[in-house]
Design a protein around this motif. Structure first.
Motif, mmCIF file in Angstrom:
data_model
loop_
_atom_site.group_PDB
_atom_site.id
_atom_site.type_symbol
_atom_site.label_atom_id
_atom_site.label_comp_id
_atom_site.label_asym_id
_atom_site.label_seq_id
_atom_site.Cartn_x
_atom_site.Cartn_y
_atom_site.Cartn_z
ATOM 1 N N LEU A 48 0.685 -1.216 0.018
ATOM 2 C CA LEU A 48 -0.056 0.171 -0.098
ATOM 3 C C LEU A 48 0.723 1.262 -0.020
ATOM 4 C CD1 LEU A 48 -2.693 -1.046 2.698
ATOM 5 C CD2 LEU A 48 -2.853 -0.667 0.294
ATOM 6 N N SER A 49 0.337 2.345 -0.598
ATOM 7 C CA SER A 49 1.143 3.707 -0.530
ATOM 8 C C SER A 49 0.690 4.130 0.931
ATOM 9 C CB SER A 49 0.424 4.589 -1.576
ATOM 10 O OG SER A 49 -0.796 4.674 -1.499
ATOM 11 N N GLY A 50 1.413 5.394 1.208
ATOM 12 C CA GLY A 50 0.873 6.003 2.653
ATOM 13 C C GLY A 50 -0.389 6.366 2.719
ATOM 14 N N CYS A 51 -0.845 6.980 1.553
ATOM 15 C CA CYS A 51 -2.351 7.332 0.980
ATOM 16 C C CYS A 51 -3.401 6.024 1.295
ATOM 17 C CB CYS A 51 -2.564 8.110 -0.117
ATOM 18 S SG CYS A 51 -4.280 8.925 -0.283
ATOM 19 N N GLY A 52 -2.785 5.127 0.938
ATOM 20 C CA GLY A 52 -3.413 3.991 0.846
ATOM 21 C C GLY A 52 -3.942 3.171 2.338
ATOM 22 N N PRO A 110 -15.722 9.169 -2.914
ATOM 23 C CA PRO A 110 -15.327 10.423 -3.739
ATOM 24 C C PRO A 110 -13.591 10.635 -3.501
ATOM 25 C CG PRO A 110 -17.596 10.652 -2.883
ATOM 26 C CD PRO A 110 -16.855 9.148 -2.305
ATOM 27 N N LEU A 111 -13.181 9.878 -2.431
ATOM 28 C CA LEU A 111 -11.745 10.297 -1.892
ATOM 29 C C LEU A 111 -10.815 9.342 -2.651
ATOM 30 C CD1 LEU A 111 -12.635 10.234 2.029
ATOM 31 C CD2 LEU A 111 -11.919 12.368 0.335
ATOM 32 N N LEU A 112 -11.440 8.383 -3.465
ATOM 33 C CA LEU A 112 -10.499 7.328 -4.032
ATOM 34 C C LEU A 112 -9.500 8.051 -5.204
ATOM 35 C CD1 LEU A 112 -12.855 4.371 -4.736
ATOM 36 C CD2 LEU A 112 -11.006 4.355 -3.130
ATOM 37 N N ASP A 113 -9.821 9.418 -5.745
ATOM 38 C CA ASP A 113 -8.986 9.846 -6.565
ATOM 39 C C ASP A 113 -7.752 10.341 -6.026
ATOM 40 O OD1 ASP A 113 -10.057 11.827 -5.262
ATOM 41 O OD2 ASP A 113 -10.825 13.070 -6.729
ATOM 42 N N PHE A 114 -7.673 10.623 -4.548
ATOM 43 C CA PHE A 114 -6.372 10.894 -4.073
ATOM 44 C C PHE A 114 -5.647 9.561 -3.927
ATOM 45 C CE2 PHE A 114 -8.865 14.158 -1.288
ATOM 46 C CZ PHE A 114 -8.458 15.069 -2.252
ATOM 47 N N VAL A 118 -3.766 9.019 -7.202
ATOM 48 C CA VAL A 118 -2.786 9.887 -7.456
ATOM 49 C C VAL A 118 -1.633 9.535 -6.673
ATOM 50 C CG1 VAL A 118 -1.860 12.408 -6.904
ATOM 51 C CG2 VAL A 118 -4.107 11.824 -8.037
ATOM 52 N N SER A 119 -1.777 9.094 -5.258
ATOM 53 C CA SER A 119 -0.709 8.750 -4.600
ATOM 54 C C SER A 119 0.097 7.178 -5.152
ATOM 55 C CB SER A 119 -1.276 8.346 -3.188
ATOM 56 O OG SER A 119 -1.669 7.010 -2.977
ATOM 57 N N ILE A 120 -0.813 6.329 -5.500
ATOM 58 C CA ILE A 120 -0.109 5.171 -6.185
ATOM 59 C C ILE A 120 0.498 5.396 -7.298
ATOM 60 C CG2 ILE A 120 -0.866 2.959 -7.280
ATOM 61 C CD1 ILE A 120 -3.368 3.027 -5.057
ATOM 62 N N ALA A 121 0.124 6.007 -8.244
ATOM 63 C CA ALA A 121 1.013 6.402 -9.320
ATOM 64 C C ALA A 121 2.275 7.303 -9.231
ATOM 65 C CB ALA A 121 0.188 7.206 -10.540
ATOM 66 N N LEU A 130 -7.781 -0.013 -5.994
ATOM 67 C CA LEU A 130 -7.808 1.391 -5.639
ATOM 68 C C LEU A 130 -7.672 2.370 -6.745
ATOM 69 C CD1 LEU A 130 -6.106 1.145 -2.003
ATOM 70 C CD2 LEU A 130 -8.414 1.517 -2.412
ATOM 71 N N ALA A 131 -6.517 2.051 -7.805
ATOM 72 C CA ALA A 131 -6.206 2.848 -8.827
ATOM 73 C C ALA A 131 -7.341 2.775 -9.813
ATOM 74 C CB ALA A 131 -4.638 2.446 -9.312
ATOM 75 N N TYR A 132 -7.628 1.678 -9.883
ATOM 76 C CA TYR A 132 -8.678 1.528 -10.912
ATOM 77 C C TYR A 132 -9.885 2.516 -10.854
ATOM 78 C CZ TYR A 132 -12.398 -0.860 -13.947
ATOM 79 O OH TYR A 132 -13.356 -1.029 -14.874
#
Length: 579
Positions: free
Chosen positions: A197-201, A223-227, A230-233, A246-248
């Protein structure tokens, strides 16, 4: 750049498995083989891969300490304690803070957020941040994308009556901080099913657990999944398992209904109206969020990400865009200086690593310079500058080499360090730089493999132009989102020719716009080869050549494929390149 082309042909067994899978899922055997190369061998696994479902996310309470973290958060709210959301100044940290703050703010108002100043406080939890928390009456700090090594700082906070919940994804040390709860899937005792997981994850999993515990519908988190996307990429974590889900869905949110702050960034990037991809995040959106922490203070990025008014968001995004332009100028100058130093060193001896120190370099940009040098020289790289009396910097690695372990092997020389396999941060006394350089070089010499220091293109499929049908192109899009462990597939086609209309383009005539044919069909394929104008003369000579490329969407003709050509070799030479 001279690439080595790497191609591993299918075994008879793989070819048979690809044909069987292709029939079951209604795709070409070429794409079925791509699935098999990704470890996907059954129809059900293929369906999960192509249609990641949010209900397949792991139960957040499988993460160590999650129950404790949620209980402490509930207690803080019940007692009306002031809560601070604290995060790192990079994209992952800023998106994590924005996600947690925005979600909790819907249910609780006695909150603040804090991003440390890169130049005054440095990475991670700072005493200044803790003192600010104490002065403003904070009793609980949720720290995101850092904190796993903040043993002394969190012990200090404890003496002031401040508790910590750590949400981190960096590799912990043997000793962990005295926090109330430590949420980190890389804990040595972790029982959580997904460790990347990313930190945001990790912040998202805490909010998922909080919602579940309090009967809040999961739909409130969507609605917060766009964050998360962005963090995963931006943090370059593997786009597999839970990250893929989460990225999808995060990309879906980013394209259909992004948060106000991200919508403003999309506007200043001139990406409005386009189907956004992970590449757009990596090269356009992420750098602008990062620029705030690199040039000024990351708090401005969080202010933008949590903004509710589009007009104000547009002004803030414009400012961040200016920071990004300034960052580009500094980055260019520092990279040129670093290149001159490396060139001088190259004249003396060929080293398997690069360790550079520039007293006047900008601390916020050393990570970018390290990345550029790694891409250019294919060697693990550390770039440092002087900050608060210490040599402080960033490290970047090449494929398959664990730079965190390399730095850890020199830990007795360091004041502080932390990070991942491919990226790390460190600080030391300037007097320790020569010994660090010697020992780091020795570690690299002892552990790096020769192929890790080469520019390699890993070809997944050898195909002909007749294989690139509309259906194949449409099906190929389903492999997105791309990233580590699910890269954009590289294809190779042999014995192609210029159709007669290829030409050099670009401000400095550095690119080639191609129209190509091969000997197997009459298909004319459009392609672009960035920075490869040196091959133009050979292409126009009417002789055959081989190409390695990804298949992209033609931005001017939607639904049509365009080849993004990574390398071009005369047909005789490419046989040698594949050896």
């Amino acid at each position: 750049m001279h690439f080595k082309w790497n191609y591993k042909p299918q075994t008879t067994e793989e070819e048979k498995a690809a044909k069987e899978l292709a029939e079951k899922i209604g795709m070409s055997p070429i794409l079925a083989d791509l699935l098999i190369r990704r470890g996907i061998r059954t129809e059900s696994a293929a369906k999960r891969f192509f249609r990641p479902m949010l209900n397949e996310l792991n139960d957040p309470f499988l993460m160590n300490d999650m129950d404790v973290a949620v209980d402490r958060l509930n207690d803080a709210m019940g007692r009306k304690e002031r809560i601070m959301v604290y995060g790192d100044y990079d994209v992952d940290g800023c998106t994590a803070v924005a996600l947690v703050y925005k979600f909790l703010q819907q249910f609780y108002s006695n909150m603040d957020y804090y991003i440390p100043d890169r130049y005054e406080e440095g990475y991670g939890v700072s005493r200044k941040g803790i003192d600010y928390a104490k002065a403003t009456g904070v009793k609980l700090i949720i720290v995101l994308d850092c904190g796993i090594k903040a043993i002394d700082e969190i012990a200090y906070a404890k003496t002031l009556g401040i508790d910590f919940i750590i949400c981190d994804h960096h590799v912990p040390d043997e000793e962990m901080p005295p926090a109330v709860a430590i949420l980190n899937p890389k804990r040595p005792d972790s029982t959580y099913p997904f460790s990347h997981l990313s930190g945001c994850g990790v912040g998202f999993k805490l909010m998922q657990a909080f919602a579940k515990n309090n009967g809040i519908p999961f739909s409130r988190l969507i609605p917060l999944l766009d964050f998360c996307a962005v963090s995963i990429a931006s943090d370059i974590v593997p786009v597999t398992g839970e990250n893929r889900i989460l990225a999808y869905h995060g990309l879906k949110q980013l394209n259909q209904n992004p948060s106000v702050g991200l919508k403003a960034i999309i506007e200043v990037c001139a990406l409005t109206g386009r189907e956004l991809t992970m590449s757009d995040i990596v090269f356009k959106i992420g750098p602008r969020i990062n620029a705030s922490g690199r040039m000024q203070n990351g708090r401005e990025a969080v202010e933008l990400l949590v903004e509710k008014d589009l007009n104000r968001a547009m002004k803030e995004a414009g400012l961040i865009n200016e920071y990004n332009e300034q960052r580009k100028d500094v980055d260019k100058q520092m990279t040129e200086e670093a290149n001159l130093i490396v060139a001088k060193l190259e004249n003396q001896q060929h080293l398997s690593s690069i360790v550079l120190y520039g007293e006047n370099w900008k601390k916020g940009v050393v990570g970018i310079v390290a990345s550029r040098l790694t891409e250019l020289y294919f060697r693990p790289t550390v770039v440092m500058t002087l900050s608060n009396g210490m040599a402080t910097g960033s490290a970047r690695s090449v494929a398959g080499f664990d730079i965190y372990e390399a730095i850890k092997s020199c830990r007795d020389l360091l004041e502080n360090f932390g990070g991942h396999t491919y990226a790390a941060g460190l600080s030391m006394k300037t007097s320790n730089i020569p010994e660090f350089r010697r020992r780091f070089q020795q570690y690299v010499d002892d552990h790096i493999q020769p192929e890790q220091t080469q520019a390699i293109l890993d070809i997944e499929e050898m195909i002909d132009f007749k294989d690139i049908t509309k259906k194949m192109h449409a099906d190929l899009k389903k492999f997105a989102p791309h990233g580590p462990y699910n890269p954009k597939p590289l294809f190779c086609t042999r014995n192609v020719y210029d159709y007669g209309t290829s030409k050099v383009v670009g401000r400095n005539q550095e690119h080639i716009k191609l129209e190509l044919v091969d000997s197997k069909s009459s298909n004319v394929m459009n392609g672009i080869a960035f920075g490869q104008s040196a091959a133009a003369r050979y292409i126009k000579s009417k002789r055959s050549f081989d190409i390695v490329y990804t298949i992209e969407e033609n931005v001017y003709k939607r639904g049509e494929a365009q080849l993004q050509i990574e390398d071009i070799k005369p047909s005789d030479d490419s046989q040698e390149a594949l050896q």
